[in-house]
Design a protein around this motif. Structure first.
Motif, short mmCIF file in Angstrom:
data_model
loop_
_atom_site.label_atom_id
_atom_site.label_comp_id
_atom_site.label_asym_id
_atom_site.label_seq_id
_atom_site.Cartn_x
_atom_site.Cartn_y
_atom_site.Cartn_z
N TRP A 56 0.81 -1.22 0.00
CA TRP A 56 0.00 0.00 0.00
C TRP A 56 0.85 1.27 0.00
CZ3 TRP A 56 1.29 3.05 4.03
CH2 TRP A 56 1.92 2.44 5.13
N ALA A 57 2.12 1.16 0.41
CA ALA A 57 2.97 2.34 0.57
C ALA A 57 3.64 2.77 -0.73
CB ALA A 57 4.04 2.07 1.63
N PHE A 58 3.33 2.09 -1.82
CA PHE A 58 3.93 2.41 -3.12
C PHE A 58 2.85 2.45 -4.19
CE2 PHE A 58 6.96 0.26 -0.43
CZ PHE A 58 8.03 1.14 -0.45
N CYS A 59 3.09 3.26 -5.20
CA CYS A 59 2.13 3.40 -6.30
C CYS A 59 2.67 2.59 -7.48
CB CYS A 59 1.95 4.88 -6.66
SG CYS A 59 0.41 5.20 -7.56
N TRP A 60 2.25 1.35 -7.58
CA TRP A 60 2.81 0.40 -8.53
C TRP A 60 2.39 0.72 -9.97
CZ3 TRP A 60 6.36 -2.89 -6.56
CH2 TRP A 60 6.37 -3.01 -5.16
N PRO A 61 3.20 0.29 -10.95
CA PRO A 61 2.93 0.66 -12.35
C PRO A 61 1.56 0.25 -12.85
CG PRO A 61 5.15 -0.23 -12.14
CD PRO A 61 4.48 -0.44 -10.82
N GLY A 62 1.09 -0.95 -12.50
CA GLY A 62 -0.21 -1.38 -12.98
C GLY A 62 -1.34 -0.47 -12.53
N GLY A 63 -1.30 -0.08 -11.26
CA GLY A 63 -2.33 0.83 -10.74
C GLY A 63 -2.24 2.21 -11.37
N GLN A 64 -1.00 2.70 -11.58
CA GLN A 64 -0.83 4.00 -12.23
C GLN A 64 -1.37 3.98 -13.66
OE1 GLN A 64 2.61 6.55 -11.71
NE2 GLN A 64 3.56 5.00 -10.40
N ALA A 65 -1.13 2.88 -14.36
CA ALA A 65 -1.60 2.78 -15.74
C ALA A 65 -3.12 2.79 -15.80
CB ALA A 65 -1.05 1.52 -16.40
N ILE A 66 -3.77 2.03 -14.92
CA ILE A 66 -5.24 2.04 -14.87
C ILE A 66 -5.74 3.45 -14.57
CG2 ILE A 66 -7.23 1.28 -13.54
CD1 ILE A 66 -6.39 -0.90 -15.32
N ALA A 67 -5.13 4.10 -13.58
CA ALA A 67 -5.55 5.44 -13.20
C ALA A 67 -5.41 6.41 -14.36
CB ALA A 67 -4.74 5.92 -11.99
N ARG A 68 -4.27 6.37 -15.04
CA ARG A 68 -4.03 7.26 -16.18
C ARG A 68 -5.06 7.00 -17.29
NH1 ARG A 68 -2.45 11.63 -15.82
NH2 ARG A 68 -4.42 12.01 -16.88
N TYR A 69 -5.30 5.73 -17.56
CA TYR A 69 -6.25 5.38 -18.62
C TYR A 69 -7.65 5.88 -18.30
CZ TYR A 69 -8.78 2.52 -22.01
OH TYR A 69 -9.60 2.10 -23.04
N LEU A 70 -8.08 5.74 -17.05
CA LEU A 70 -9.41 6.22 -16.67
C LEU A 70 -9.49 7.75 -16.74
CD1 LEU A 70 -10.36 3.92 -13.67
CD2 LEU A 70 -11.02 3.69 -16.07
N LEU A 71 -8.46 8.42 -16.23
CA LEU A 71 -8.48 9.88 -16.26
C LEU A 71 -8.53 10.41 -17.69
CD1 LEU A 71 -5.86 10.64 -13.46
CD2 LEU A 71 -8.33 11.07 -13.35
N ASP A 72 -7.93 9.68 -18.63
CA ASP A 72 -7.96 10.09 -20.03
C ASP A 72 -9.21 9.63 -20.76
OD1 ASP A 72 -5.50 11.25 -19.64
OD2 ASP A 72 -4.35 9.60 -20.53
N ASN A 73 -9.98 8.74 -20.13
CA ASN A 73 -11.21 8.21 -20.74
C ASN A 73 -12.32 8.16 -19.69
OD1 ASN A 73 -10.18 7.05 -23.56
ND2 ASN A 73 -8.66 6.48 -22.00
N PRO A 74 -12.70 9.32 -19.14
CA PRO A 74 -13.61 9.34 -17.99
C PRO A 74 -14.99 8.75 -18.27
CG PRO A 74 -13.31 11.54 -18.89
CD PRO A 74 -12.29 10.68 -19.55
N SER A 75 -15.41 8.76 -19.53
CA SER A 75 -16.75 8.25 -19.83
C SER A 75 -16.88 6.75 -19.54
CB SER A 75 -17.10 8.51 -21.30
OG SER A 75 -16.21 7.82 -22.16
N LEU A 76 -15.77 6.05 -19.43
CA LEU A 76 -15.82 4.62 -19.16
C LEU A 76 -16.40 4.31 -17.78
CD1 LEU A 76 -12.33 3.47 -20.53
CD2 LEU A 76 -14.56 3.21 -21.63
N VAL A 77 -16.23 5.23 -16.84
CA VAL A 77 -16.70 4.97 -15.47
C VAL A 77 -17.70 6.00 -14.97
CG1 VAL A 77 -14.65 3.67 -14.79
CG2 VAL A 77 -14.66 6.15 -14.54
N ALA A 78 -17.91 7.08 -15.69
CA ALA A 78 -18.83 8.13 -15.23
C ALA A 78 -20.23 7.54 -15.01
CB ALA A 78 -18.89 9.26 -16.24
N GLY A 79 -20.75 7.73 -13.82
CA GLY A 79 -22.07 7.24 -13.48
C GLY A 79 -22.15 5.74 -13.26
N LYS A 80 -21.01 5.05 -13.23
CA LYS A 80 -20.99 3.60 -13.10
C LYS A 80 -20.58 3.16 -11.69
CE LYS A 80 -21.63 3.19 -17.60
NZ LYS A 80 -20.49 2.78 -18.45
#
Length: 223
Positions: A56-80
């Motif tokens: 939990w004390a580190f921001c691992w690459p897989g989580g960062q990639a998911i976060a970046r992808y969602l922030l760049d494609n917000p419609s995928l999760v908006a209202g979900k």
């Protein structure tokens, strides 16, 4: 299961610092700069040896990639309804919340991880729910969700097999299932569809290289 010692929030704040992850500078998370000191501090605080690594004390690459992808494609999760499996620091959960998800549940069997994820969300003015349930032990395709996200879950052979089967059970129900992986040893791209690819700076404290090519995959149902 043993109770956590008093004031875990203070333990996290004392042994980490608010830092911006490389791929998601929009956020600041309570992160450790080195691996061994935070692990030793965790053992001392819990008064136990051989405790679970403080992922939990580190921001691992897989989580960062998911976060970046969602922030760049917000419609995928908006209202979900979004669930984040093995959420760790909670960075992917935070991205889903920032994108306007109707609800976000960060899941991890490490209770300290859930406290850290809540602290991280609060530090960024976001609200997420947490769950300490072992979702892999539950019924396939549960809990209910519209979108399922997971990052860096293919470290170990058994865990990888179970996690990929669980993720696919959600895909079989027609849900959007996204997996972020930087080429872990037990990862397999079979039955997956690439959705995004990133070069993510890492540290030799955690990885065996200074950059990790990390892919966001969509988990497909069995054809």
């Amino acid at each position: 299961m043993a109770r956590l010692p008093k004031d875990p929030e203070n333990f996290i704040r004392t042994n980490t610092a608010l830092e911006a992850p490389a791929m998601v500078p929009e956020f600041r998370l309570w992160l450790a700069s080195e691996y061994v000191p935070i692990w030793q501090a965790t053992e001392a605080w819990l008064e136990e040896q051989n405790v679970d690594p403080p992922y939990w004390a580190f921001c691992w690459p897989g989580g960062q990639a998911i976060a970046r992808y969602l922030l760049d494609n917000p419609s995928l999760v908006a209202g979900k309804r979004v669930i984040d499996f093995a959420a760790g620091s909670g960075v992917s959960s935070m991205a889903a919340a920032r994108c306007g998800a109707a609800s976000v549940v960060a899941n991890d069997i490490d209770r300290l991880s859930l406290i850290a994820a809540s602290l991280n969300a609060s530090a960024n003015g976001l609200s997420i729910e947490t769950s300490g349930e072992d979702w892999l032990a539950g019924a396939p395709g549960s809990p209910e969700a519209d979108v399922v996200i997971a990052g860096d879950v293919c470290y170990e052979r058994e865990m990888s097999v179970q996690a990929l089967a669980w993720l696919r059970s959600h895909a079989e129900k027609g849900r959007l299932v996204l997996l972020g992986d930087p080429g872990r040893n037990y990862f397999s791209a079979q039955g997956l569809e690439e959705r995004g690819r990133y070069e993510i700076p890492t540290t030799l404290q955690l990885e065996n290289r200074g950059m990790r090519e990390t892919v966001v995959w969509r988990v497909l149902p069995v054809s």
